[in-house]
Design a protein around this motif. Structure first.
Motif, PDB file in Angstrom:
ATOM      1  N   GLN A   4       6.931   6.551 -10.336  1.00  0.00           N
ATOM      2  CA  GLN A   4       6.350   6.829  -9.021  1.00  0.00           C
ATOM      3  C   GLN A   4       4.902   6.319  -9.060  1.00  0.00           C
ATOM      4  N   VAL A   5       4.490   5.650  -8.003  1.00  0.00           N
ATOM      5  CA  VAL A   5       3.165   5.015  -7.998  1.00  0.00           C
ATOM      6  C   VAL A   5       2.411   5.407  -6.732  1.00  0.00           C
ATOM      7  N   GLU A   6       1.186   5.864  -6.916  1.00  0.00           N
ATOM      8  CA  GLU A   6       0.358   6.204  -5.758  1.00  0.00           C
ATOM      9  C   GLU A   6      -0.984   5.491  -5.831  1.00  0.00           C
ATOM     10  N   ALA A   7      -1.473   5.078  -4.670  1.00  0.00           N
ATOM     11  CA  ALA A   7      -2.836   4.547  -4.553  1.00  0.00           C
ATOM     12  C   ALA A   7      -3.706   5.672  -4.023  1.00  0.00           C
ATOM     13  N   LEU A   8      -4.806   5.963  -4.719  1.00  0.00           N
ATOM     14  CA  LEU A   8      -5.739   7.013  -4.293  1.00  0.00           C
ATOM     15  C   LEU A   8      -7.057   6.349  -3.901  1.00  0.00           C
ATOM     16  N   ARG A   9      -7.454   6.550  -2.657  1.00  0.00           N
ATOM     17  CA  ARG A   9      -8.700   5.919  -2.185  1.00  0.00           C
ATOM     18  C   ARG A   9      -9.886   6.825  -2.485  1.00  0.00           C
ATOM     19  N   VAL A 247       0.966  10.259   1.548  1.00  0.00           N
ATOM     20  CA  VAL A 247       1.632  11.434   0.971  1.00  0.00           C
ATOM     21  C   VAL A 247       0.678  12.594   0.758  1.00  0.00           C
ATOM     22  N   GLY A 248      -0.558  12.424   1.167  1.00  0.00           N
ATOM     23  CA  GLY A 248      -1.555  13.484   1.019  1.00  0.00           C
ATOM     24  C   GLY A 248      -2.868  12.895   1.457  1.00  0.00           C
ATOM     25  N   PRO A 249      -3.929  13.738   1.484  1.00  0.00           N
ATOM     26  CA  PRO A 249      -5.221  13.178   1.868  1.00  0.00           C
ATOM     27  C   PRO A 249      -5.663  12.104   0.872  1.00  0.00           C
ATOM     28  N   GLU A 250      -5.899  10.911   1.368  1.00  0.00           N
ATOM     29  CA  GLU A 250      -6.362   9.774   0.559  1.00  0.00           C
ATOM     30  C   GLU A 250      -5.355   9.356  -0.511  1.00  0.00           C
ATOM     31  N   ALA A 251      -4.057   9.569  -0.262  1.00  0.00           N
ATOM     32  CA  ALA A 251      -3.027   9.166  -1.225  1.00  0.00           C
ATOM     33  C   ALA A 251      -1.873   8.475  -0.504  1.00  0.00           C
ATOM     34  N   TRP A 252      -1.479   7.311  -1.011  1.00  0.00           N
ATOM     35  CA  TRP A 252      -0.392   6.534  -0.413  1.00  0.00           C
ATOM     36  C   TRP A 252       0.642   6.221  -1.476  1.00  0.00           C
ATOM     37  N   ARG A 253       1.915   6.418  -1.117  1.00  0.00           N
ATOM     38  CA  ARG A 253       2.994   6.192  -2.084  1.00  0.00           C
ATOM     39  C   ARG A 253       3.469   4.737  -2.007  1.00  0.00           C
ATOM     40  N   LEU A 254       3.467   4.072  -3.151  1.00  0.00           N
ATOM     41  CA  LEU A 254       3.738   2.632  -3.187  1.00  0.00           C
ATOM     42  C   LEU A 254       5.138   2.280  -3.685  1.00  0.00           C
ATOM     43  N   ASP A 255       5.767   3.169  -4.456  1.00  0.00           N
ATOM     44  CA  ASP A 255       6.933   2.743  -5.241  1.00  0.00           C
ATOM     45  C   ASP A 255       8.215   2.586  -4.439  1.00  0.00           C
ATOM     46  N   ARG A 256       8.189   2.898  -3.171  1.00  0.00           N
ATOM     47  CA  ARG A 256       9.372   2.604  -2.340  1.00  0.00           C
ATOM     48  C   ARG A 256       9.143   1.387  -1.473  1.00  0.00           C
ATOM     49  N   GLY A 257       8.039   0.704  -1.711  1.00  0.00           N
ATOM     50  CA  GLY A 257       7.699  -0.490  -0.927  1.00  0.00           C
ATOM     51  C   GLY A 257       7.019  -0.106   0.370  1.00  0.00           C
ATOM     52  N   PRO A 258       6.486  -1.114   1.073  1.00  0.00           N
ATOM     53  CA  PRO A 258       5.803  -0.823   2.334  1.00  0.00           C
ATOM     54  C   PRO A 258       6.789  -0.418   3.413  1.00  0.00           C
ATOM     55  N   SER A 259       6.348   0.427   4.348  1.00  0.00           N
ATOM     56  CA  SER A 259       7.239   0.836   5.436  1.00  0.00           C
ATOM     57  C   SER A 259       7.093  -0.051   6.662  1.00  0.00           C
ATOM     58  N   LYS A 260       6.184  -1.027   6.590  1.00  0.00           N
ATOM     59  CA  LYS A 260       6.003  -2.000   7.681  1.00  0.00           C
ATOM     60  C   LYS A 260       5.907  -3.374   7.062  1.00  0.00           C
ATOM     61  N   PRO A 261       6.185  -4.431   7.845  1.00  0.00           N
ATOM     62  CA  PRO A 261       6.054  -5.775   7.273  1.00  0.00           C
ATOM     63  C   PRO A 261       4.595  -6.107   6.937  1.00  0.00           C
ATOM     64  N   VAL A 262       4.414  -6.779   5.827  1.00  0.00           N
ATOM     65  CA  VAL A 262       3.078  -7.200   5.423  1.00  0.00           C
ATOM     66  C   VAL A 262       2.665  -8.403   6.277  1.00  0.00           C
ATOM     67  N   PRO A 263       1.523  -8.304   6.985  1.00  0.00           N
ATOM     68  CA  PRO A 263       1.102  -9.432   7.825  1.00  0.00           C
ATOM     69  C   PRO A 263       0.917 -10.702   7.000  1.00  0.00           C
ATOM     70  N   GLY A 264       1.346 -11.810   7.565  1.00  0.00           N
ATOM     71  CA  GLY A 264       1.142 -13.093   6.901  1.00  0.00           C
ATOM     72  C   GLY A 264       2.247 -13.460   5.923  1.00  0.00           C
ATOM     73  N   LEU A 265       3.265 -12.605   5.808  1.00  0.00           N
ATOM     74  CA  LEU A 265       4.375 -12.938   4.916  1.00  0.00           C
ATOM     75  C   LEU A 265       5.544 -13.517   5.676  1.00  0.00           C
TER      76      LEU A 265
END
Ligand SMILES: [Zn+2]
Ligand SMILES: [Zn+2]
Length: 265
Positions: A4-9, A247-265
């Motif tokens: 499981q992977v999260e980005a914390l800002r 998934v929480g304040p200042e936390a985004w879950r990455l391991d299921r992939g993005p839920s929207k298309p990545v611009p420019g791809l």
């Protein structure tokens, strides 16, 4: 193992920053362009690995770049205590990635030998190359080395089953990205191998560069390592907060992939 992977800002800088700070030879150099600062948390079973440490309030004051959140607080909000972090992958020794090494005094550091050599060698005699480093952070890495708590990975290495590092030249001499096996496939935490989606997907150089050709080749390496192009996660792009589920304040879950298309791809 599946991770499981999260980005914390922990910070954002917007004021006074333009596209010229993010892209060389840009047609809209004066357009405002914000940057985010993250650490990344990997969890599987009872294992916890931290990717980079961010920097603390003191470094923020010294550089005039205040943070919003102490990296330790960012982790504690996700239920992770400092003592739980036994391994820190240091993608490179720039202040915004290694500026919190002292906050995790018991952790084992995973580094490329080329990064240690670069940060402690003759290149640091040049102001322009030294600027993204802070001596105290590099000294902390050296102190940890003498405490027997540094593991060097030359080029490619494995930290745990499903967690690999791969050296990518260009931005620093021993930058490593992190490749993680997830539910969505191989996810690549690019760190500063691509600061923004636009660097990798439009082939645009970031201005802090020691080897332009290596940086461009690095974009190809990121694509080769990820199971899909949208599983390359840039190190500093505010778009990450829009594309991935919060998934929480200042936390985004990455391991299921993005839920929207990545611009420019
Ligand atoms: Zn950097
Ligand atoms: Zn950075």
């Amino acid at each position: 193992m599946i991770w499981q992977v999260e980005a914390l800002r922990y910070g954002t800088r917007a004021g006074g920053r333009t596209r010229s700070d993010s892209f060389l030879f840009d047609d809209h150099a004066d357009t405002p362009h914000a940057i985010d600062y993250f650490v990344w948390l990997l969890r599987s079973g009872d294992r916890t690995i931290l990717v980079d440490t961010g920097y603390d309030a003191e470094e923020g004051r010294a550089r005039g770049r205040p943070i919003d959140l102490d990296p330790r607080e960012a982790l504690s909000r996700r239920g992770v205590a400092v003592e739980d972090v036994e391994d820190v992958i240091v993608t490179h020794l720039h202040y915004d990635h290694a500026g919190g090494l002292h906050l995790f005094p018991g952790a084992r550091l995973h580094l490329q030998p080329a990064e240690m050599a670069y940060a402690t060698g003759p290149c640091m005699c040049h102001d322009a190359l030294r600027h993204p480093f802070t001596g105290a952070h590099v000294c902390e890495a050296v102190t940890r080395l003498y405490a027997g708590k540094v593991v060097f990975h030359e080029g490619a290495g494995q930290i745990a089953d499903g967690v690999e590092v791969h050296r990518i030249g260009g931005h620093s001499k021993g930058l490593q990205c992190v490749r993680v096996r997830t539910e969505a496939g191989w996810l690549v935490l690019a760190s500063d191998a691509t600061h923004f989606y636009e660097n990798v997907h439009a082939g645009k150089l970031f201005p802090i560069v020691v080897d332009a050709e290596a940086m461009l080749r690095g974009f190809d390496t990121l694509r080769a390592l990820a199971s899909a192009p949208d599983l390359i996660v840039p190190g500093h792009d505010p778009l990450v907060r829009d594309l991935f589920p919060e998934v929480g304040p200042e936390a985004w879950r990455l391991d299921r992939g993005p839920s929207k298309p990545v611009p420019g791809l």
